[in-house]
Design a protein around this motif. Structure first.
Motif, PDB file in Angstrom:
ATOM      1  N   MET A   1      21.650   9.051  -4.342  1.00 31.83           N
ATOM      2  CA  MET A   1      20.893   7.922  -3.595  1.00 31.83           C
ATOM      3  C   MET A   1      19.472   8.561  -3.215  1.00 31.83           C
ATOM      4  SD  MET A   1      22.003   6.390  -0.016  1.00 31.83           S
ATOM      5  CE  MET A   1      20.704   5.454   0.932  1.00 31.83           C
ATOM      6  N   ASP A   2      18.549   7.722  -3.520  1.00 29.18           N
ATOM      7  CA  ASP A   2      17.231   7.948  -3.057  1.00 29.18           C
ATOM      8  C   ASP A   2      16.843   8.354  -1.810  1.00 29.18           C
ATOM      9  OD1 ASP A   2      16.279   8.269  -5.750  1.00 29.18           O
ATOM     10  OD2 ASP A   2      15.909   6.108  -5.642  1.00 29.18           O
ATOM     11  N   ALA A   3      15.810   9.097  -1.305  1.00 26.88           N
ATOM     12  CA  ALA A   3      15.466   9.272   0.144  1.00 26.88           C
ATOM     13  C   ALA A   3      14.954   7.926   0.613  1.00 26.88           C
ATOM     14  CB  ALA A   3      14.358  10.514   0.422  1.00 26.88           C
ATOM     15  N   ARG A   4      15.276   7.843   2.000  1.00 28.81           N
ATOM     16  CA  ARG A   4      14.781   6.586   2.588  1.00 28.81           C
ATOM     17  C   ARG A   4      13.250   6.851   3.228  1.00 28.81           C
ATOM     18  NH1 ARG A   4      18.955   4.118   6.829  1.00 28.81           N
ATOM     19  NH2 ARG A   4      17.382   2.894   6.929  1.00 28.81           N
ATOM     20  N   ILE A   5      12.520   5.806   2.768  1.00 31.38           N
ATOM     21  CA  ILE A   5      10.904   6.019   3.020  1.00 31.38           C
ATOM     22  C   ILE A   5      10.551   4.667   3.868  1.00 31.38           C
ATOM     23  CG2 ILE A   5       8.574   6.025   1.951  1.00 31.38           C
ATOM     24  CD1 ILE A   5      10.160   7.268  -0.650  1.00 31.38           C
ATOM     25  N   LEU A   6       9.576   5.206   4.829  1.00 31.33           N
ATOM     26  CA  LEU A   6       8.946   4.072   5.548  1.00 31.33           C
ATOM     27  C   LEU A   6       7.442   3.955   5.281  1.00 31.33           C
ATOM     28  CD1 LEU A   6       9.478   1.809   8.039  1.00 31.33           C
ATOM     29  CD2 LEU A   6       9.084   3.675   9.635  1.00 31.33           C
ATOM     30  N   LEU A   7       7.053   2.656   5.138  1.00 28.73           N
ATOM     31  CA  LEU A   7       5.717   2.643   5.053  1.00 28.73           C
ATOM     32  C   LEU A   7       5.090   1.801   6.110  1.00 28.73           C
ATOM     33  CD1 LEU A   7       3.750   1.925   1.384  1.00 28.73           C
ATOM     34  CD2 LEU A   7       2.992   0.874   3.820  1.00 28.73           C
ATOM     35  N   VAL A   8       4.009   2.400   6.952  1.00 26.32           N
ATOM     36  CA  VAL A   8       3.611   1.727   8.148  1.00 26.32           C
ATOM     37  C   VAL A   8       2.371   1.106   7.602  1.00 26.32           C
ATOM     38  CG1 VAL A   8       3.214   1.740  10.429  1.00 26.32           C
ATOM     39  CG2 VAL A   8       5.071   3.081   9.569  1.00 26.32           C
ATOM     40  N   ALA A   9       2.103  -0.200   7.511  1.00 30.17           N
ATOM     41  CA  ALA A   9       0.482  -0.597   7.329  1.00 30.17           C
ATOM     42  C   ALA A   9       0.066  -1.152   8.575  1.00 30.17           C
ATOM     43  CB  ALA A   9       1.237  -1.995   6.330  1.00 30.17           C
ATOM     44  N   PRO A  10      -1.138  -0.554   8.777  1.00 33.89           N
ATOM     45  CA  PRO A  10      -1.920  -0.833  10.002  1.00 33.89           C
ATOM     46  C   PRO A  10      -2.224  -2.285  10.091  1.00 33.89           C
ATOM     47  CG  PRO A  10      -2.632   1.341   9.093  1.00 33.89           C
ATOM     48  CD  PRO A  10      -1.848   0.552   8.005  1.00 33.89           C
ATOM     49  N   PHE A  11      -2.691  -2.678   8.841  1.00 31.83           N
ATOM     50  CA  PHE A  11      -3.210  -4.393   8.821  1.00 31.83           C
ATOM     51  C   PHE A  11      -2.319  -4.989   7.857  1.00 31.83           C
ATOM     52  CE2 PHE A  11      -6.023  -1.093   7.490  1.00 31.83           C
ATOM     53  CZ  PHE A  11      -6.052  -1.338   5.872  1.00 31.83           C
ATOM     54  N   GLN A  12      -2.546  -6.327   8.042  1.00 27.33           N
ATOM     55  CA  GLN A  12      -1.888  -7.231   7.023  1.00 27.33           C
ATOM     56  C   GLN A  12      -2.155  -7.285   5.732  1.00 27.33           C
ATOM     57  OE1 GLN A  12       0.550  -9.329   8.031  1.00 27.33           O
ATOM     58  NE2 GLN A  12       0.561 -10.458   6.245  1.00 27.33           N
ATOM     59  N   ASP A  13      -3.259  -7.127   5.213  1.00 24.96           N
ATOM     60  CA  ASP A  13      -3.558  -6.917   3.743  1.00 24.96           C
ATOM     61  C   ASP A  13      -2.787  -5.743   3.151  1.00 24.96           C
ATOM     62  OD1 ASP A  13      -5.341  -5.255   4.719  1.00 24.96           O
ATOM     63  OD2 ASP A  13      -6.910  -5.707   3.408  1.00 24.96           O
ATOM     64  N   LEU A  14      -2.898  -4.635   3.640  1.00 25.72           N
ATOM     65  CA  LEU A  14      -2.161  -3.394   3.340  1.00 25.72           C
ATOM     66  C   LEU A  14      -0.790  -3.656   3.148  1.00 25.72           C
ATOM     67  CD1 LEU A  14      -2.101  -0.493   2.447  1.00 25.72           C
ATOM     68  CD2 LEU A  14      -1.889   0.027   4.587  1.00 25.72           C
ATOM     69  N   TYR A  15      -0.241  -4.289   4.209  1.00 29.17           N
ATOM     70  CA  TYR A  15       1.297  -4.820   4.330  1.00 29.17           C
ATOM     71  C   TYR A  15       1.645  -5.742   2.772  1.00 29.17           C
ATOM     72  CZ  TYR A  15       5.665  -7.205   5.661  1.00 29.17           C
ATOM     73  OH  TYR A  15       6.903  -7.764   5.830  1.00 29.17           O
ATOM     74  N   GLU A  16       0.606  -6.444   2.709  1.00 29.56           N
ATOM     75  CA  GLU A  16       0.996  -7.545   1.539  1.00 29.56           C
ATOM     76  C   GLU A  16       0.799  -6.760   0.288  1.00 29.56           C
ATOM     77  OE1 GLU A  16      -1.824 -10.736   2.061  1.00 29.56           O
ATOM     78  OE2 GLU A  16      -0.789 -11.456   3.787  1.00 29.56           O
ATOM     79  N   VAL A  17       0.084  -5.747   0.143  1.00 26.64           N
ATOM     80  CA  VAL A  17      -0.085  -4.953  -1.110  1.00 26.64           C
ATOM     81  C   VAL A  17       1.085  -4.040  -1.091  1.00 26.64           C
ATOM     82  CG1 VAL A  17      -1.505  -3.122  -2.198  1.00 26.64           C
ATOM     83  CG2 VAL A  17      -2.768  -4.918  -1.116  1.00 26.64           C
ATOM     84  N   ALA A  18       1.417  -3.556  -0.192  1.00 23.06           N
ATOM     85  CA  ALA A  18       2.652  -2.594  -0.280  1.00 23.06           C
ATOM     86  C   ALA A  18       3.736  -3.265  -0.817  1.00 23.06           C
ATOM     87  CB  ALA A  18       2.687  -1.606   1.178  1.00 23.06           C
ATOM     88  N   GLU A  19       4.221  -4.300  -0.169  1.00 23.31           N
ATOM     89  CA  GLU A  19       5.360  -5.181  -0.355  1.00 23.31           C
ATOM     90  C   GLU A  19       5.204  -5.726  -1.910  1.00 23.31           C
ATOM     91  OE1 GLU A  19       7.962  -7.489   1.914  1.00 23.31           O
ATOM     92  OE2 GLU A  19       8.196  -5.218   1.791  1.00 23.31           O
ATOM     93  N   LYS A  20       4.090  -5.943  -2.249  1.00 26.60           N
ATOM     94  CA  LYS A  20       4.052  -6.368  -3.718  1.00 26.60           C
ATOM     95  C   LYS A  20       4.427  -5.218  -4.662  1.00 26.60           C
ATOM     96  CE  LYS A  20       1.222  -9.145  -6.698  1.00 26.60           C
ATOM     97  NZ  LYS A  20       0.051  -9.982  -7.068  1.00 26.60           N
ATOM     98  N   VAL A  21       3.856  -3.896  -4.223  1.00 29.43           N
ATOM     99  CA  VAL A  21       4.000  -2.827  -5.047  1.00 29.43           C
ATOM    100  C   VAL A  21       5.481  -2.418  -5.198  1.00 29.43           C
ATOM    101  CG1 VAL A  21       3.426  -0.419  -5.249  1.00 29.43           C
ATOM    102  CG2 VAL A  21       1.578  -1.794  -4.892  1.00 29.43           C
ATOM    103  N   VAL A  22       6.128  -2.366  -3.946  1.00 24.69           N
ATOM    104  CA  VAL A  22       7.526  -1.927  -4.005  1.00 24.69           C
ATOM    105  C   VAL A  22       8.253  -2.852  -4.715  1.00 24.69           C
ATOM    106  CG1 VAL A  22       9.632  -1.784  -2.379  1.00 24.69           C
ATOM    107  CG2 VAL A  22       7.368  -0.892  -1.635  1.00 24.69           C
ATOM    108  N   MET A  23       8.122  -4.390  -4.693  1.00 26.51           N
ATOM    109  CA  MET A  23       8.946  -5.270  -5.464  1.00 26.51           C
ATOM    110  C   MET A  23       8.547  -5.091  -6.986  1.00 26.51           C
ATOM    111  SD  MET A  23      10.650  -7.135  -3.332  1.00 26.51           S
ATOM    112  CE  MET A  23      11.292  -8.578  -4.320  1.00 26.51           C
ATOM    113  N   GLU A  24       7.538  -4.791  -7.390  1.00 26.43           N
ATOM    114  CA  GLU A  24       6.961  -4.734  -8.742  1.00 26.43           C
ATOM    115  C   GLU A  24       7.402  -3.421  -9.393  1.00 26.43           C
ATOM    116  OE1 GLU A  24       2.903  -5.644  -8.995  1.00 26.43           O
ATOM    117  OE2 GLU A  24       3.005  -7.677  -8.943  1.00 26.43           O
TER     118      GLU A  24
END
Length: 631
Positions: A1-24
């Motif tokens: 099992m991989d380590a659990r990672i939390l990405l905290v995005a300070p603003f909306q557009d970073l949140y959207e970019v991070a979500e997309k990278v994780v999904m892809e």
């Protein structure tokens, strides 16, 4: 099992970019990478909850990353802003002035000086260490002629407040992807280290030994649960204190040498403790010491448990004194003597002809003794070649001879520790081994073949023989000193010839025990019992048991008669007579010389290797030795 990672995005557009990278890019690890949005203090409560749930690495950007790092004790990785991110931000403005201020926390503007030579623009770096100083530093930049601010969310917000054009730097997908990969590597390494740490900690705490570690100043750095129990001291009280302050008696184990391993026995109040001390070294540097301690009484209990398990595996005496059938005066006298001898710890020598039941008597003595709960180990000294008998009795170390078992092997003396070792046919023991046996009887210790240390053993020896040992001493084939060591207590087992009145009782008991052979047979009639009593039993009880078994197999009715026994004995005697006649033919002088010549020839061909010669001849090595040395 991989380590659990939390990405905290300070603003909306970073949140959207991070979500997309994780999904892809991290679809297979999606459950292990969580993205939330939050800036500075507003995200701290959520971060703490995620850490409690098992998050092992946190990713964020700018001031939010710095704030989180100051408040948690797990790795926090910043999303680094690269030249490409700054270029992307500036291009959105179309054109830019000669002096541009790059504002933000160090993890945002790191490396932006490379842009000056690339674009021919002078960059003024505005380092922010905390949010409160941002406004002052931006004003200083404006005073130095900065006309445009490029930076993180805080910098852009303050620049707008001061009426200065500002552009926010957005992190691109490549930066997010890169930091998540780094977080995975760091998280997995941390997880592996945690697993190793838990494993080591569990092993230390589950150890049957007390384990104490110290630093170079003898300050306690580890104090396991067994140490707490042994010394009645909590590890909270012990950690950080001087070892010799907590346990003064351990100072006795100290020496002037640096590279030492010490094993010692120390008295701690009413406890006797086995102590082992070793140096802890990292490369060539001494970093401390480690002590392993164990209560001697615990070692003894452990040893008793091992002996009990060996006992259950078959190292057990099954016969009791009640199993010795007989009411004759000679038999009763023998049993009374055995009962008295059983209560001592002295060596016993049991003599008597073959088949008289010597081992039954020996087992009965063991079961009446204080060693009854210990192992009973029996070995026939005539059944094994000399080298094999030696390794069986004394054990051996790994590599001590060709064919030695990996890891070595315990000897029968060790297996019999706390119990009885029965040496049957002691008269057949090679004289070279007799000296080793004598030493064990004298010193109560053995040494493995190929070993270099002595092992104390607590074993009672009972030996048995059907030979005249006194005569063997005269013939120089048995050691006189060993004989006197064995002959401390002596019991002679009478022949059936000497206890004829017991034969009917023995016969009835044998019919009962051998009932499975023929379920139809129920008893012997009086004529059969009287006939058995009058017969000559050269083979003693063993011969009687063979005849009874033969009669039961051949019998058709429920009662064995005298005639049944006569026929069975005639058949058995025919076999014996044929064997005797063959022996007479073979034992003539000429054949005796021919046999010896053959044995010597084969031995010579095998370069006087007794083992190989015995294999070729199809006999035991001991038999070969005996035939060649027979006078």
């Amino acid at each position: 099992m991989d380590a659990r990672i939390l990405l905290v995005a300070p603003f909306q557009d970073l949140y959207e970019v991070a979500e997309k990278v994780v999904m892809e890019q991290f679809a297979d690890a999606h459950a292990c990478v969580k993205v939330i949005q939050g800036n500075l203090q507003e995200c701290m409560e959520a971060v703490k909850q995620e850490i409690e749930s098992g998050t092992e690495v946190i990713i964020s950007r700018g001031g939010t990353a710095t704030l989180i790092e100051q408040n948690v004790d797990i790795p926090v990785l910043p999303i680094e802003v690269g030249v490409l991110d700054i270029l992307r931000a500036m291009m959105t403005n179309g054109k830019y002035p000669d002096k541009v201020g790059i504002a933000g926390f160090e993890n945002v503007i790191y490396g932006c000086e490379e842009m000056e030579s690339l674009l021919g623009i002078h960059f003024y770096e505005i380092y922010l260490h905390e949010e409160a100083e941002a406004e002052t530093k931006i004003k200083e930049a404006l005073a130095h002629g900065v006309e445009l601010i490029v930076g993180d969310a805080i910098s852009v917000k303050l620049a707008a407040k001061l009426g200065v054009p500002a552009i926010m730097i957005h992190s691109g997908r490549e930066a997010v992807y890169k930091v998540i990969r780094e977080a995975q590597i760091i998280g997995n390494i941390r997880r592996q280290e945690k697993e190793k740490s838990v494993l080591v900690r569990t092993m230390i705490d589950q150890s049957a030994e007390a384990i104490i570690a110290t630093d170079t100043d003898n300050r306690i750095t580890l104090f396991n649960s067994m140490a707490e129990k042994l010394f009645c001291i909590s590890h909270f009280e012990a950690l950080g204190k001087s070892l010799f302050e907590v346990i003064p008696a351990l100072r006795l184990c100290e020496t002037d040498t640096i590279h030492d391993v010490i094993e010692d026995i120390q008295q701690f109040g009413d406890k006797t403790i086995a102590v082992k001390k070793a140096i802890l070294q990292l490369a060539d540097e001494t970093i401390g010491r480690i002590y392993t301690l164990q209560n001697v009484s615990q070692i003894q209990k452990l040893e008793q448990n091992v002996r009990k398990k060996l006992h259950k595996k078959g190292l057990v005496a099954k016969m009791q004194m009640e199993d010795i059938i007989g009411t004759s005066s000679i038999c009763i006298a023998m049993k009374k003597k055995a009962v008295k001898y059983a209560l001592t710890q002295s060596t016993i020598l049991v003599t008597g002809d073959s088949g008289t039941g010597k081992e039954v008597l020996v087992q009965s003595i063991h079961n009446l003794s204080t060693r009854a709960n210990g192992p009973f180990v029996a070995v026939n000294c005539a059944a094994l070649p000399e080298h094999l008998l030696e390794s069986e009795l004394f054990g051996y170390e790994e590599g001590s001879f060709t064919g030695a078992k990996r890891g070595g092997r315990q000897g029968l003396f060790e297996l019999a520790h706390g119990g009885t070792l029965f040496l049957d046919e002691i008269g057949e023991m090679p004289i070279s081994l007799q000296s080793r046996l004598l030493r064990v009887l004298q010193e109560k210790e053995i040494m493995h073949i190929g070993g270099d240390s002595v092992i104390p053993v607590d074993v009672r020896i009972i030996a048995a023989t059907n030979q005249n040992l006194a005569k063997m001493i005269e013939e120089k084939v048995f050691r006189a000193d060993l004989y006197y060591r064995l002959n401390i207590l002596r019991i002679h087992v009478p022949t059936l010839q000497d206890r004829r009145e017991d034969i009917p009782l023995l016969a009835k008991e044998l019919v009962k025990k051998l009932g499975r052979v023929n379920l139809n047979v129920q008893r012997l009639d009086s004529g059969a019992l009287e006939y058995l009593k009058q017969c000559s039993w050269q083979g003693n009880i063993r011969q009687l048991a063979n005849i009874i078994e033969r009669v039961m197999l051949l019998s058709d009715g429920p009662v064995i008669t005298k005639q049944d026994i006569v026929e069975a004995r005639d058949e058995a005697n025919t076999d014996i007579e044929q064997g005797i006649e063959e022996e007479r033919d073979f034992s003539t002088d000429n054949l005796g010389r021919m046999e010896k010549d053959t044995l010597l020839r084969v031995l010579s061909e095998e370069k006087f290797n007794y083992s190989r010669a015995a294999i070729r001849l199809g006999i035991h090595r001991t038999t070969l030795w005996r035939k060649l040395n027979k006078k």
